[in-house]
Write an enzyme that holds these catalytic residues in place. Sequence first.
Site, PDB file in Angstrom:
ATOM      1  N   GLU A 101       0.683  -1.090  -0.002  1.00  0.00           N
ATOM      2  CA  GLU A 101       0.346   0.251  -0.227  1.00  0.00           C
ATOM      3  C   GLU A 101       0.946   1.404   0.266  1.00  0.00           C
ATOM      4  OE1 GLU A 101      -3.460   1.041  -0.028  1.00  0.00           O
ATOM      5  OE2 GLU A 101      -3.094  -0.769  -0.807  1.00  0.00           O
ATOM      6  N   ASP A 102       1.812   1.257   0.985  1.00  0.00           N
ATOM      7  CA  ASP A 102       2.456   2.754   1.081  1.00  0.00           C
ATOM      8  C   ASP A 102       4.111   2.198   0.791  1.00  0.00           C
ATOM      9  OD1 ASP A 102       0.830   2.343   2.830  1.00  0.00           O
ATOM     10  OD2 ASP A 102       1.905   2.509   4.543  1.00  0.00           O
TER      11      ASP A 102
END
Length: 731
Positions: A101-102
Site C-alpha cells: 500500500e505505502d
Amino acid sequence: MSQLERQKNKESTLLAEVLPNASSYISGEDVLFHELAGYLKPKDVSQLRSAYLFSQNAHSGQYRESGEPYISHPLAVASILSKMHLDTQTLTAAFLHDVMEDTHVSKPEIRKQFGKEVAELVDGVSKLDKIEFQTHADAQAENFRKMLLAMARDVRIILIKLADRLHNMRTLEARRPEKRRRTARETMEIYAPIANRLGLNNIYQELQELSFRYLFPTRYKVLTKATKAIRGNRREVLKKILDAIRKCLQDAGLNTKVNGREKQLYSIYKKMVEKHLTFSEIFDIYGFRIVVKDIPSCYVALGALHGLYNPVPGKFKDYIAIPKENGYQSLHSTLLGPYGTPIEMQIRTDEMHKIAESGVASHWLYKSSDSDLNSGLNDMHLRTHQWLQSLLETLSDSDDSLEFLEHLRVDLFPGEIYVCTPQGKVLALPKDSTAVDFAYAVHTDIGNSCVAVKINGENASLRTKLRSGDRVEIMTSVHAEPNPAWLTYVSTGKARSHIRHFLKAMQAEESAEFGKRLLNQALLSFNVNPKKINAAQWQKLARESGAKSKKELLTDMGLGKHLPAVVAKRFAKPGEAAVWQSTKNDAIAILGTEGMVVQFAKCCRPIPGDHIVGFIKKNQGLVIHIHDCPLIAKNRNNKNSWLDVTWSQDIARLFEANINMVVANQRGVLARVAESIAEADSNIDNISMEGDGAHSNIKFTLQVSNRKHLAQLMRGLRHIREVTRIYRVKG
Ligand code: MN
C-alpha cells in the site's frame, strides 16, 4: 493540528534528531524476537528477522502521525499476533502488511522473497485496507464482499487485519478528531464484532473500550474518573473479599487461581444506558475470575462461593453447558458481598481460559501448525468455519449490495436462541426459529410428523417464534405429513430442505401408486394380467420410455407424462390391441385422498354422486371433471387422455361446489342464508355478491360431502323467503 499534537510532533522530531539511527529506539523489537524464539524454530525466527529488515527498509523515511518511524507499526502488529502464537507466515505477512500500500514493493517481489503464501496474505490485507466505511454504502458492501471472501479463503488475513486495527486504535490519539471518530465507529460496528465472533476476547474488549473512548470522549473521561474514585474507596473491602474467596475455595479442596478483574468502562456504560441507571446505581464494577483444573471443579467452586455469599437471583449463567456461539465457556454468577457489594464471578478451566483469551481461530491455527492438521479441526474450528460459511450464504443470496450490508451487520451480532426439550436437552437455534424449526432440529422424523406443540406447558401454534429458555414439547402423529405452508415461516435451512425433500418424495410416491392403478386399469382392457409381466419386460419398457426403472415409469404415468393406454398397449398381445374398449367395470375408483396426483377441476367442481370423467394432464396427473363440463368438449379429440373414473364407495372428505343465488335485498338476509348453511353442516369457502338495488346475485363456494348433502342444503336455502332463485353452477 491541536496544541497537544503540535507538542508531540515536536518531541518526536527532537527525539529523531537525538537518535539518528531510527531503529535503535524502536521499542519492543528485542522483546518480540525474544518471544518468537520461545516458540518458533531458529530458521523461522531468521526468516522473520529478514522480513522485519525488508519492511524497515521499504518504509524508511516514512513516519506515522505520532512522529514515530513507520516500522514501529508493523512491529507492533507482529507483536500482537505473536502473543497468540501464530505461525511464521502470518507473522511475516504482519511485518509486510503495509508495504504494498505505502511503498513501491510489488506482490511478485514479496512472492519471490517470502513465498506465495505470504504474498497472498499481504495482498489480502492490502485489499481490506482499501475499505472505507463511511459514505457510498453500495461501494462498501462491495468491499465487504471482498473482505468476506478473503475470510473464507484464509482466516489469518482477518487476524492480521484485527491486529492492525488494534494498534491503530491504540495510537488513535495522534490522529485528527474527525478521523478518530470515523475509525472508532467503524471499529465498534465492524471489527469488534468480528473479533467477538472469532472468540478473540481480549482484542474484542480492547477494541470496544478504545472505540468507546473516541466515540464518546466526555462520557469516557467522566466514567474513568468515577470508577477510579470508587475503586480507591473500596480497596479495603475488595481485599477482604478476595481473601475470603481464596480461603473458601481452599476449604473446598480446590487448587485455584483467583484474580480480581476490573470491568470494562464500556460494559458499565452500556449497562447504564440499557437499564437507565446512574453511575452510583451500578455496583458490580468489580469482578473475580477463578481458574480451576477441570469442569467438575468449576461446579464445586460455584457451590462453595454460593455458600460464602448469597447469589443474586437470575444472574447465574451456565456457559459451560451452553457455550456461546464463538466457543466461549465459563460459569457466570453475581454474588452479594459484604456491605451489599455485588461481585461478578467467572469460573472456568485452564483450557476454557486459553480460548477465552486468545480465541478460537488462533487456537486451531496454532494446533494445525503442529503438522497434525486433523487435531486442528476441532469443534471450535468447525464452528468458526460454519459462521464464515453462513455469512457467505447470505452473500450469494442477495443481489443488492446494500441489502447485503444490512444482512451482514445483523449477522455480526449474536442472533441465537437457546431452547430445551422436555428431557432438558438444550438446543441452539437461530433467532426467529419456530416450533417447526425446533422439531426438525431434534430429529428429521419429529419434524416430518409434528402436529402440535406445547411451549412451557401451554398449547401453541407450530408457527410460534421461540424465545430463549422456552421448554418445547412437540406432539407427533404417525399419519402426519409436512405441510407446504410451513415453508412460509421456518427459518432454519435444515427444516426448509427437509420439508421440500419430503414433499417431493411424497409426490413421487403418490404418483407411482396412482400410475400403477391407472396402468392396471388399462391392462385389464387389453386382457393382460399385470402379475404376468416379468421384470425383464418392465426393464425394457422403462428404458424405451426414457425412465430409469419401473418405479420411475409408474411415477411418470401418475404425473401424466405417459398415457396408461399407450403403455398398456405395449404389453398386450398383438391380437388383443384391436379389441380394446373401455368398460364401466374397470373405471378407476376415486377416493379424493390421492393427494397431488388427482385434482378436481375448478371449472365444474365435481362432487360424489356426479357422473365424472378423468383427463390426464401432462405433469399434473389426473383432473376430474363432471361428464358434461363444457371444457371437456374442447379436448374430446385425444381419446387416450380420457379415462373412465367412478367414485369410490368410502369417501370421507368434503368437496367444493359452486352455488348461485338470487335474493331480494332485505335487512339480515345474508345472516339468514349463512345460518341455514351452517345448520346443514356445511362451510362457506368463498362468497361474492353483486346487486342492482332490489335484488342481489350471490355466488358461493360451499363444502359438501356429496350430491345428497348438497340437495339437502339447497332445500334449506329455498325455504328462506327472500331467496327467489338458487342453482348449482357446473362449468
Ligand atoms: Mn497497518
